[in-house]
Design an enzyme around this catalytic site. Structure first.
Site, short mmCIF file in Angstrom:
data_model
loop_
_atom_site.label_atom_id
_atom_site.label_comp_id
_atom_site.label_asym_id
_atom_site.label_seq_id
_atom_site.Cartn_x
_atom_site.Cartn_y
_atom_site.Cartn_z
N CYS A 66 62.50 51.96 39.46
CA CYS A 66 63.90 51.92 39.54
C CYS A 66 64.93 52.77 39.95
O CYS A 66 64.37 54.47 39.57
CB CYS A 66 64.21 52.21 37.25
SG CYS A 66 63.09 51.00 36.79
N ARG A 69 63.01 52.14 45.17
CA ARG A 69 62.50 52.19 44.08
C ARG A 69 63.15 50.91 43.14
O ARG A 69 61.91 50.91 42.03
CB ARG A 69 63.23 53.72 43.38
CG ARG A 69 63.33 54.90 43.62
CD ARG A 69 64.81 55.23 43.02
NE ARG A 69 63.83 56.08 41.91
CZ ARG A 69 62.94 57.16 42.09
NH1 ARG A 69 63.04 57.77 43.00
NH2 ARG A 69 62.26 57.30 40.78
N TRP A 104 63.32 48.34 38.52
CA TRP A 104 61.70 47.84 39.09
C TRP A 104 61.53 47.62 37.61
O TRP A 104 60.99 47.89 36.39
CB TRP A 104 61.17 48.39 39.33
CG TRP A 104 59.26 48.29 39.87
CD1 TRP A 104 59.05 47.44 40.77
CD2 TRP A 104 58.38 48.32 39.56
NE1 TRP A 104 58.04 47.37 41.16
CE2 TRP A 104 57.53 47.69 40.33
CE3 TRP A 104 58.22 48.81 38.30
CZ2 TRP A 104 56.69 47.82 40.09
CZ3 TRP A 104 56.82 48.73 38.34
CH2 TRP A 104 55.52 48.53 38.40
N ASN A 159 65.15 55.46 33.46
CA ASN A 159 64.19 55.18 34.41
C ASN A 159 63.21 55.35 33.76
O ASN A 159 62.85 56.78 33.11
CB ASN A 159 64.22 55.95 36.12
CG ASN A 159 63.67 55.94 36.90
OD1 ASN A 159 62.39 54.91 36.97
ND2 ASN A 159 62.89 56.78 37.59
N GLY A 160 62.02 55.00 33.67
CA GLY A 160 60.57 55.09 33.13
C GLY A 160 60.24 54.00 31.81
O GLY A 160 60.41 53.48 32.43
N GLU A 177 43.59 50.81 55.41
CA GLU A 177 45.30 51.22 55.59
C GLU A 177 45.63 49.72 56.06
O GLU A 177 47.10 49.04 56.39
CB GLU A 177 45.76 52.55 56.76
CG GLU A 177 47.19 52.57 56.65
CD GLU A 177 47.95 52.47 55.55
OE1 GLU A 177 47.31 52.63 54.51
OE2 GLU A 177 49.56 52.72 55.79
N LYS A 203 48.56 46.94 55.12
CA LYS A 203 49.97 46.80 55.51
C LYS A 203 50.13 45.13 55.43
O LYS A 203 51.11 44.95 55.32
CB LYS A 203 50.76 48.23 57.23
CG LYS A 203 49.95 48.95 56.73
CD LYS A 203 51.42 48.82 56.65
CE LYS A 203 51.58 50.09 55.06
NZ LYS A 203 50.86 50.74 54.65
N GLU A 250 50.61 44.00 51.79
CA GLU A 250 51.90 44.14 50.97
C GLU A 250 53.33 43.48 51.86
O GLU A 250 54.21 42.79 50.74
CB GLU A 250 52.01 45.33 50.99
CG GLU A 250 52.24 46.42 51.96
CD GLU A 250 52.35 47.80 51.39
OE1 GLU A 250 52.30 48.92 52.47
OE2 GLU A 250 52.85 48.08 50.45
N HIS A 294 26.47 42.52 53.47
CA HIS A 294 26.08 42.65 52.14
C HIS A 294 27.03 41.97 51.83
O HIS A 294 27.25 42.13 49.71
CB HIS A 294 25.92 44.41 51.81
CG HIS A 294 24.62 45.34 52.17
ND1 HIS A 294 23.60 44.54 52.09
CD2 HIS A 294 25.37 46.07 53.41
CE1 HIS A 294 22.94 45.98 53.07
NE2 HIS A 294 23.83 46.76 53.60
N LYS A 311 59.39 52.10 45.97
CA LYS A 311 58.65 53.37 46.54
C LYS A 311 57.91 53.81 46.26
O LYS A 311 56.79 54.45 46.39
CB LYS A 311 59.68 52.93 47.82
CG LYS A 311 59.22 54.60 48.95
CD LYS A 311 58.97 53.86 49.92
CE LYS A 311 58.28 54.96 51.62
NZ LYS A 311 57.53 54.26 51.68
C1 AGP Z 1 51.68 51.72 50.74
O1 AGP Z 1 52.44 51.12 51.87
C2 AGP Z 1 52.85 52.04 49.33
N1 AGP Z 1 54.23 53.03 50.21
C3 AGP Z 1 51.91 52.94 48.48
O2 AGP Z 1 50.82 52.27 48.65
C4 AGP Z 1 52.27 54.33 48.53
O3 AGP Z 1 51.40 54.60 49.54
C5 AGP Z 1 51.73 54.86 47.13
O4 AGP Z 1 52.57 54.24 45.99
C6 AGP Z 1 51.69 56.39 47.35
O5 AGP Z 1 52.80 56.80 47.66
P1 AGP Z 1 53.04 58.49 47.33
O6 AGP Z 1 52.37 58.75 48.84
O7 AGP Z 1 54.92 58.62 47.04
O8 AGP Z 1 52.45 59.05 46.06
#
Ligand code: AGP
Length: 610
Positions: free
Chosen positions: A2, A27, A74, A99-100, A482, A486, A489, A505, A605
């Site tokens: 948020c 956010r 969020w 936020n929280g 990774e 990508k 997501e 396996h 994010k």
């Molecule tokens: C991946 O594309 C995401 N943005 C997510 O996995 C991110 O790396 C994770 O939430 C950790 O965030 P940070 O690096 O801000 O701690």
């Protein structure tokens, strides 16, 4: 997660609140809302969906005011609809954005109901509005009411509160979630981060845990959790307003992928010279701590965790230091046994990820030698709470999918690995060679980006797919992880990564003619093993898409799948280099499938809640 933004000025603040929310959308973007004092009354506009929905509603039914608070959400408690959108109000007198997570909201709700309060939303936040109103009705002023309300809250919060009874004033508070105050000329602001306010001011105060801040047009005062006045330093942000613009690019993610040569160069600048790491890049006297490191514990989430996994191969392979890597949400709730001389290493783009931050705080109770954070956001909580810091200098990353954050983290981690290697007596010629190779990373990544048109064409073959497997071996297994993250997501194609040797396996059972298998094939000592694993896939009819080193003897077999040649530039930098085509592949697949690339569904994010 948020985003919060608030302002008190002599001008109508609604346009700047909306602009601030747009900058904070990374956010969360489930719903958005604004509340301003208009002609002495609280006016509120809220909409489900993104900030542009709120903006459309505001254009149709404008509100105006010189004091206001705003929020982009969020969802944690309650579905993302208009009723649950912030601001939440009480008695037409108080409006709150939050936020929280308030963990004791159920008990507080019952207590407030007994006082006659009616709840309209399913959120945890609404209790804050009623608690503040309750305190006001007992004679407290706004700051006193916020102080008494926050004393009742368990969990994490950053809030901004507006009251009809004190026009021109806003009170903010934070514990566990970030909040900054912005200092303008005859106006003051609050925001979840600097980005929200950078178009209004470059002067900021970063509030500390438990702080309460009171702003009016002319004044700003800060109080600690005991209600005593405190001074906090004013800092000037170097962030430029342009840094958060999308420019000519269709999406922030694409812009950020293409920014990588510059972002990596900035991360290395002033830190290496003449094939060596310059002194004190981790701070004066850092050597005293780093020279005693016997073991490294890396803690991170998501993409940052993958960067940590790469660093483990480097630390063990190049320095000979044992290294453990763990996702923060697991680490923080586990009974950990800390070997003597262990460095706690947090990796985070935002520096505000709740699990990583909690892990650092938990770690401090376990007798680590010290803590170091690799981070992209100066003044973030992780940066402020760590003993040592190395900033990644990627610039703001707006796309929810991390790209430049990852490759700059790898560059910063390599600097740390080299420093530990030097302190542990690495052979000087080898050390110089490694540093020299790292210095080439911006150029090599720049070359790989030229493959964008080819990768865009390849992406078309993934559009109808429902699943994908990513394979890598050794230090390229995290690269495969990774790549899969990508793709899943942003394109919503189910993607998983495996160490290629693990395929037989179990996961091999998934392979048939509908299963694309993306393989990362650098020309290293594991290539022959990897080729055997690729044959296992071919034999089952799987379609192989291989990203292979230019000089790796890997050839296309038949008409299915594809082999794309990548000039990796050396074994050390190869993980960063091979990540770039995987980012581009995910990006183009997502664009072709028509998803919301920069703001994929259900995500945010900065994950500032558990
Ligand atoms: C991946 O594309 C995401 N943005 C997510 O996995 C991110 O790396 C994770 O939430 C950790 O965030 P940070 O690096 O801000 O701690």
């Amino acid at each position: 997660m948020c985003g919060i933004v608030a302002a008190t000025a002599q001008r109508d603040v609604v346009p700047l609140l909306i602009a601030g929310l747009k900058a904070l959308e990374y956010r969360g973007y489930d719903s958005a809302g604004i509340s301003v004092l208009e002609d002495g009354k609280l006016a509120r506009v809220r909409a489900a969906g993104k900030v542009r929905e709120l903006e459309a509603l505001y254009d149709a039914h404008p509100v105006a005011g010189v004091t206001g608070i705003a929020h982009t959400r969020w969802a944690t408690h309650g579905v993302p609809n208009t009723i649950n959108a912030h601001p939440h109000v009480s008695s037409d007198r108080v409006a709150v954005v939050h936020n929280g997570i308030i963990e004791n909201h159920v008990e507080l709700r019952e207590e407030l109901k007994a006082h006659g309060y009616r709840f309209e939303s399913e959120t945890d936040t609404e209790v804050i509005a009623h608690l503040v109103d309750h305190a006001l009705s007992r004679g407290a002023d706004l700051r006193g009411a916020v102080l008494s309300a926050t004393r009742r809250l368990h969990g994490a919060y950053a809030i901004a509160v507006l009251s009809r009874d004190q026009p021109g004033q806003i009170v903010g508070a934070r514990r566990g979630s970030p909040l900054v105050a912005g200092l303008g000329d005859g106006e003051h602001f609050l925001g979840s981060d600097v980005q929200a306010l950078i178009k209004q001011t470059s002067r900021f105060i970063y509030l500390e845990e438990g702080d309460i801040v009171e702003i009016s047009r002319e004044d700003l005062a800060i109080f600690n959790a005991d209600g005593e006045p405190v001074e906090r330093p004013v800092r000037t942000s170097e962030l430029s307003a342009d840094a958060v613009e999308r420019g000519e690019y269709r999406h922030y993610m694409l812009k950020e992928i293409f920014e990588q040569p510059r972002a990596i160069a900035d991360t290395l600048e002033g830190r290496i010279s003449e094939n060596r790491i310059l002194p004190n890049i981790f701070g004066v006297n850092a050597d005293a701590l780093l020279s005693r490191v016997k073991h490294v514990q890396i803690v991170a989430c998501g993409t940052s965790y993958h960067a940590g996994l790469v660093a483990r191969y480097w630390l063990e392979g190049l320095v000979g230091l044992p290294c453990s890597v763990e996702v923060a949400s697991e680490y923080r709730y586990r009974h950990v046994v800390v070997p003597e001389g262990t460095l706690f290493l947090a990796v985070s783009q935002s520096g505000e990820t709740a699990d990583t931050l909690a892990a650092l705080r938990e770690g401090k109770r376990h007798g680590y030698l010290g803590s170091l954070t690799i981070c992209n956001v100066p003044e973030s909580s992780l940066v402020r709470e760590s003993d040592l810091v190395l900033m990644t200098r990627a610039g703001p990353e707006i796309g929810v999918a991390s790209t430049k954050a990852f490759t700059t983290q790898l560059a910063a981690l390599a600097l740390l690995v080299f420093e530990l290697a030097r302190l542990n007596g690495i052979e000087p010629a080898r050390y110089s060679r490694l540093v020299a190779e790292l210095a080439t990373l911006p150029r090599v990544v720049g070359e790989v980006l030229k493959l964008d048109p080819e990768i865009a064409a390849l992406a078309e073959r993934f559009v109808p797919k429902h699943h994908a497997l990513f394979l890598g071996r050794g230090v390229h297994y995290p690269v495969a992880l990774e790549g899969a993250l990508k793709l899943k997501e942003i394109s919503y194609i189910h993607a998983e990564a495996y160490p290629a040797g693990e395929l037989k396996h179990g996961p091999l059972a998934l392979v048939d003619e509908d299963m694309p298998v993306i393989t990362v094939a650098p020309n290293n000592q594991l290539l022959e093993k990897l080729k055997s694993n690729m044959e296992e896939v071919r034999a089952r009819g799987g379609e192989l898409f291989v990203f292979a080193d230019t000089d790796a003897p890997v050839a296309q077999s038949g008409s299915r799948g594809a082999v794309l040649k990548i000039a990796s530039g050396g074994n050390l930098i190869a993980p960063a280099v091979f990540t770039v085509p995987l980012q581009l592949l995910a990006y183009h697949v997502a664009v072709l499938r028509g998803t919301d690339v920069d703001q994929p569904r259900n995500l945010a994010k900065s994950v500032t809640v558990e």
